[in-house]
Design an enzyme around this catalytic site. Sequence first.
Site, mmCIF file in Angstrom:
data_model
loop_
_atom_site.group_PDB
_atom_site.id
_atom_site.type_symbol
_atom_site.label_atom_id
_atom_site.label_comp_id
_atom_site.label_asym_id
_atom_site.label_seq_id
_atom_site.Cartn_x
_atom_site.Cartn_y
_atom_site.Cartn_z
ATOM 1 N N ASP A 159 37.012 22.246 -16.478
ATOM 2 C CA ASP A 159 37.998 22.596 -15.458
ATOM 3 C C ASP A 159 39.187 21.632 -15.556
ATOM 4 O O ASP A 159 39.083 20.454 -15.223
ATOM 5 C CB ASP A 159 37.358 22.515 -14.054
ATOM 6 C CG ASP A 159 38.294 23.051 -12.973
ATOM 7 O OD1 ASP A 159 37.814 23.266 -11.840
ATOM 8 O OD2 ASP A 159 39.493 23.257 -13.275
ATOM 9 N N GLY A 210 39.617 24.830 -8.905
ATOM 10 C CA GLY A 210 40.507 23.725 -8.526
ATOM 11 C C GLY A 210 39.748 22.408 -8.537
ATOM 12 O O GLY A 210 38.597 22.350 -8.976
ATOM 13 N N HIS A 262 26.277 16.839 -20.793
ATOM 14 C CA HIS A 262 25.516 17.818 -19.996
ATOM 15 C C HIS A 262 25.791 19.237 -20.473
ATOM 16 O O HIS A 262 24.885 20.045 -20.679
ATOM 17 C CB HIS A 262 25.896 17.661 -18.525
ATOM 18 C CG HIS A 262 25.335 18.706 -17.621
ATOM 19 N ND1 HIS A 262 24.117 18.576 -17.001
ATOM 20 C CD2 HIS A 262 25.832 19.907 -17.209
ATOM 21 C CE1 HIS A 262 23.887 19.648 -16.253
ATOM 22 N NE2 HIS A 262 24.906 20.474 -16.363
ATOM 23 N N GLU A 263 27.086 19.546 -20.682
ATOM 24 C CA GLU A 263 27.451 20.926 -21.083
ATOM 25 C C GLU A 263 26.891 21.283 -22.453
ATOM 26 O O GLU A 263 26.435 22.409 -22.666
ATOM 27 C CB GLU A 263 28.975 21.095 -21.062
ATOM 28 C CG GLU A 263 29.628 20.906 -19.705
ATOM 29 C CD GLU A 263 28.986 21.742 -18.609
ATOM 30 O OE1 GLU A 263 28.895 21.239 -17.477
ATOM 31 O OE2 GLU A 263 28.541 22.886 -18.889
ATOM 32 N N HIS A 297 23.563 22.746 -22.340
ATOM 33 C CA HIS A 297 23.573 24.198 -22.090
ATOM 34 C C HIS A 297 23.923 24.954 -23.366
ATOM 35 O O HIS A 297 23.293 25.975 -23.684
ATOM 36 C CB HIS A 297 24.604 24.555 -21.017
ATOM 37 C CG HIS A 297 24.269 24.131 -19.627
ATOM 38 N ND1 HIS A 297 23.060 24.385 -19.023
ATOM 39 C CD2 HIS A 297 25.015 23.477 -18.699
ATOM 40 C CE1 HIS A 297 23.069 23.906 -17.789
ATOM 41 N NE2 HIS A 297 24.244 23.342 -17.562
ATOM 42 N N GLU A 356 26.639 34.919 -30.003
ATOM 43 C CA GLU A 356 27.915 35.280 -30.643
ATOM 44 C C GLU A 356 29.068 35.096 -29.664
ATOM 45 O O GLU A 356 28.845 34.914 -28.458
ATOM 46 C CB GLU A 356 27.859 36.763 -31.081
ATOM 47 C CG GLU A 356 26.787 37.043 -32.138
ATOM 48 C CD GLU A 356 27.018 36.214 -33.396
ATOM 49 O OE1 GLU A 356 26.066 35.543 -33.837
ATOM 50 O OE2 GLU A 356 28.166 36.182 -33.881
ATOM 51 N N GLY A 357 30.293 35.130 -30.190
ATOM 52 C CA GLY A 357 31.484 35.134 -29.337
ATOM 53 C C GLY A 357 31.548 33.912 -28.433
ATOM 54 O O GLY A 357 31.513 32.789 -28.919
ATOM 55 N N GLU A 416 40.373 19.105 -12.852
ATOM 56 C CA GLU A 416 39.751 17.785 -12.594
ATOM 57 C C GLU A 416 40.601 16.739 -13.301
ATOM 58 O O GLU A 416 41.376 17.060 -14.205
ATOM 59 C CB GLU A 416 38.314 17.738 -13.151
ATOM 60 C CG GLU A 416 37.424 18.891 -12.781
ATOM 61 C CD GLU A 416 37.332 19.127 -11.284
ATOM 62 O OE1 GLU A 416 37.600 18.200 -10.492
ATOM 63 O OE2 GLU A 416 37.018 20.265 -10.896
ATOM 64 N N HIS A 462 33.693 25.232 -21.370
ATOM 65 C CA HIS A 462 34.974 25.235 -20.670
ATOM 66 C C HIS A 462 34.968 24.101 -19.644
ATOM 67 O O HIS A 462 34.049 24.003 -18.830
ATOM 68 C CB HIS A 462 35.199 26.572 -19.941
ATOM 69 C CG HIS A 462 35.287 27.739 -20.872
ATOM 70 N ND1 HIS A 462 35.150 29.042 -20.454
ATOM 71 C CD2 HIS A 462 35.487 27.803 -22.225
ATOM 72 C CE1 HIS A 462 35.277 29.863 -21.490
ATOM 73 N NE2 HIS A 462 35.474 29.120 -22.576
ATOM 74 N N HIS A 514 19.159 23.945 -16.323
ATOM 75 C CA HIS A 514 19.109 22.772 -15.459
ATOM 76 C C HIS A 514 17.676 22.281 -15.252
ATOM 77 O O HIS A 514 16.725 23.052 -15.278
ATOM 78 C CB HIS A 514 19.766 23.080 -14.112
ATOM 79 C CG HIS A 514 21.249 23.081 -14.183
ATOM 80 N ND1 HIS A 514 22.050 23.876 -13.382
ATOM 81 C CD2 HIS A 514 22.086 22.386 -14.990
ATOM 82 C CE1 HIS A 514 23.306 23.668 -13.685
ATOM 83 N NE2 HIS A 514 23.366 22.757 -14.656
ATOM 84 N N GLY A 569 29.277 32.708 -26.786
ATOM 85 C CA GLY A 569 27.996 31.988 -26.771
ATOM 86 C C GLY A 569 28.201 30.562 -27.262
ATOM 87 O O GLY A 569 28.878 30.344 -28.255
ATOM 88 N N ASP A 608 30.075 28.293 -26.060
ATOM 89 C CA ASP A 608 31.370 27.692 -25.724
ATOM 90 C C ASP A 608 31.286 26.845 -24.454
ATOM 91 O O ASP A 608 30.495 27.135 -23.562
ATOM 92 C CB ASP A 608 32.431 28.779 -25.558
ATOM 93 C CG ASP A 608 32.761 29.454 -26.881
ATOM 94 O OD1 ASP A 608 33.612 30.376 -26.878
ATOM 95 O OD2 ASP A 608 32.155 29.072 -27.904
HETATM 96 C C1 LIG Z 1 26.691 26.395 -11.414
HETATM 97 C C2 LIG Z 1 27.372 25.637 -12.517
HETATM 98 C C3 LIG Z 1 28.558 26.383 -13.072
HETATM 99 C C4 LIG Z 1 27.785 24.260 -11.972
HETATM 100 C C5 LIG Z 1 28.410 23.445 -13.062
HETATM 101 C C6 LIG Z 1 27.374 23.113 -14.161
HETATM 102 O O1 LIG Z 1 26.247 22.762 -13.942
HETATM 103 N N1 LIG Z 1 27.851 23.256 -15.399
HETATM 104 O O2 LIG Z 1 27.013 22.973 -16.420
HETATM 105 C C7 LIG Z 1 28.949 22.138 -12.564
HETATM 106 O O3 LIG Z 1 30.077 21.775 -12.827
HETATM 107 N N2 LIG Z 1 28.119 21.419 -11.812
HETATM 108 C C8 LIG Z 1 28.625 20.183 -11.305
HETATM 109 C C9 LIG Z 1 27.946 19.862 -9.987
HETATM 110 C C10 LIG Z 1 28.715 18.792 -9.329
HETATM 111 N N3 LIG Z 1 29.964 19.057 -9.065
HETATM 112 O O4 LIG Z 1 28.192 17.726 -9.165
HETATM 113 C C11 LIG Z 1 28.369 19.075 -12.336
HETATM 114 O O5 LIG Z 1 28.687 17.949 -12.097
HETATM 115 N N4 LIG Z 1 27.824 19.420 -13.534
HETATM 116 C C12 LIG Z 1 28.108 18.629 -14.710
HETATM 117 C C13 LIG Z 1 27.235 17.446 -14.873
HETATM 118 C C14 LIG Z 1 27.779 16.392 -15.589
HETATM 119 C C15 LIG Z 1 27.050 15.267 -15.898
HETATM 120 C C16 LIG Z 1 25.752 15.144 -15.507
HETATM 121 C C17 LIG Z 1 25.148 16.147 -14.770
HETATM 122 N N5 LIG Z 1 23.845 15.965 -14.432
HETATM 123 C C18 LIG Z 1 25.883 17.302 -14.440
HETATM 124 CA CA LIG Z 2 36.622 22.241 -10.218
HETATM 125 ZN ZN LIG Z 3 34.915 29.803 -18.572
HETATM 126 ZN ZN LIG Z 4 25.049 22.451 -15.778
#
Ligand SMILES: CC(C)C[C@H](C(=O)NO)C(=O)N[C@@H](CC(N)=O)C(=O)NCc1cccc(N)c1
Ligand SMILES: [Ca+2]
Ligand SMILES: [Zn+2]
Ligand SMILES: [Zn+2]
Length: 160
Positions: free
Chosen positions: A93, A71, A115-116, A119, A84-85, A96, A91, A125, A87, A89
């Site tokens: 939320d 949420g 940022h994503e 990954h 693969e698959g 938001e 997503h 991280h 890998g 990708d």
């Molecule tokens: C354990 C993970 C699934 C957390 C998730 C994340 O890091 N995804 O890459 C995530 O959404 N983290 C939030 C933490 C938060 N709510 O502050 C975030 O903002 N990550 C995206 C982000 C975007 C831009 C810059 C940075 N440094 C991080």
């Molecule tokens: Ca969320």
């Molecule tokens: Zn997902």
């Molecule tokens: Zn992250």
Amino acid sequence: RSKWKSNTITYRIARYTPDLSRGEVENSLRLALNIWSDAAPLKFVQVNHGNADITFSFLSKAHGDFFPFDGPGGVLAHAFEPGEGTGGDVHFDEDETWKARHSRSGYNLFTVAAHEVGHSLGLSHSRDPTALMYPKYKFINAATYKLPRDDTLGIQALYG
Ligand SMILES: CC(C)C[C@H](C(=O)NO)C(=O)N[C@@H](CC(N)=O)C(=O)NCc1cccc(N)c1
Ligand SMILES: [Ca+2]
Ligand SMILES: [Zn+2]
Ligand SMILES: [Zn+2]
């Protein structure tokens, strides 16, 4: 840590968000990919059908993997490491509020996507609070952004 075998990586946008126009989504994602292809010999090619290395989707709550979204707030997005698959990708939320520009009431899609994609390319991280791969969201302005040193070293170590 895993990485893509080829430096040419395909991507597809499978699901869009009602918060933004398709053009705003495509532009934000292209800018986020460019951050990384400016720092390492990587080439991103958009495909509109079938399989791609990186598939971008906006999804909410339980959506078919072991990481249901939560949420509004909290987790904003997640991405799978190269493979693969699912890998690679990404997503986002859907619960938001996604913005194309800076806004206090929502999250900037370019910032989160950049940022994503880190990954999706194999980076985890960083403990460096100035790094893009630091786990906390911090708005970045696409127009003036330069990838921080920690992230540049990380991506060069994988694909340099
Ligand atoms: C354990 C993970 C699934 C957390 C998730 C994340 O890091 N995804 O890459 C995530 O959404 N983290 C939030 C933490 C938060 N709510 O502050 C975030 O903002 N990550 C995206 C982000 C975007 C831009 C810059 C940075 N440094 C991080
Ligand atoms: Ca969320
Ligand atoms: Zn997902
Ligand atoms: Zn992250």
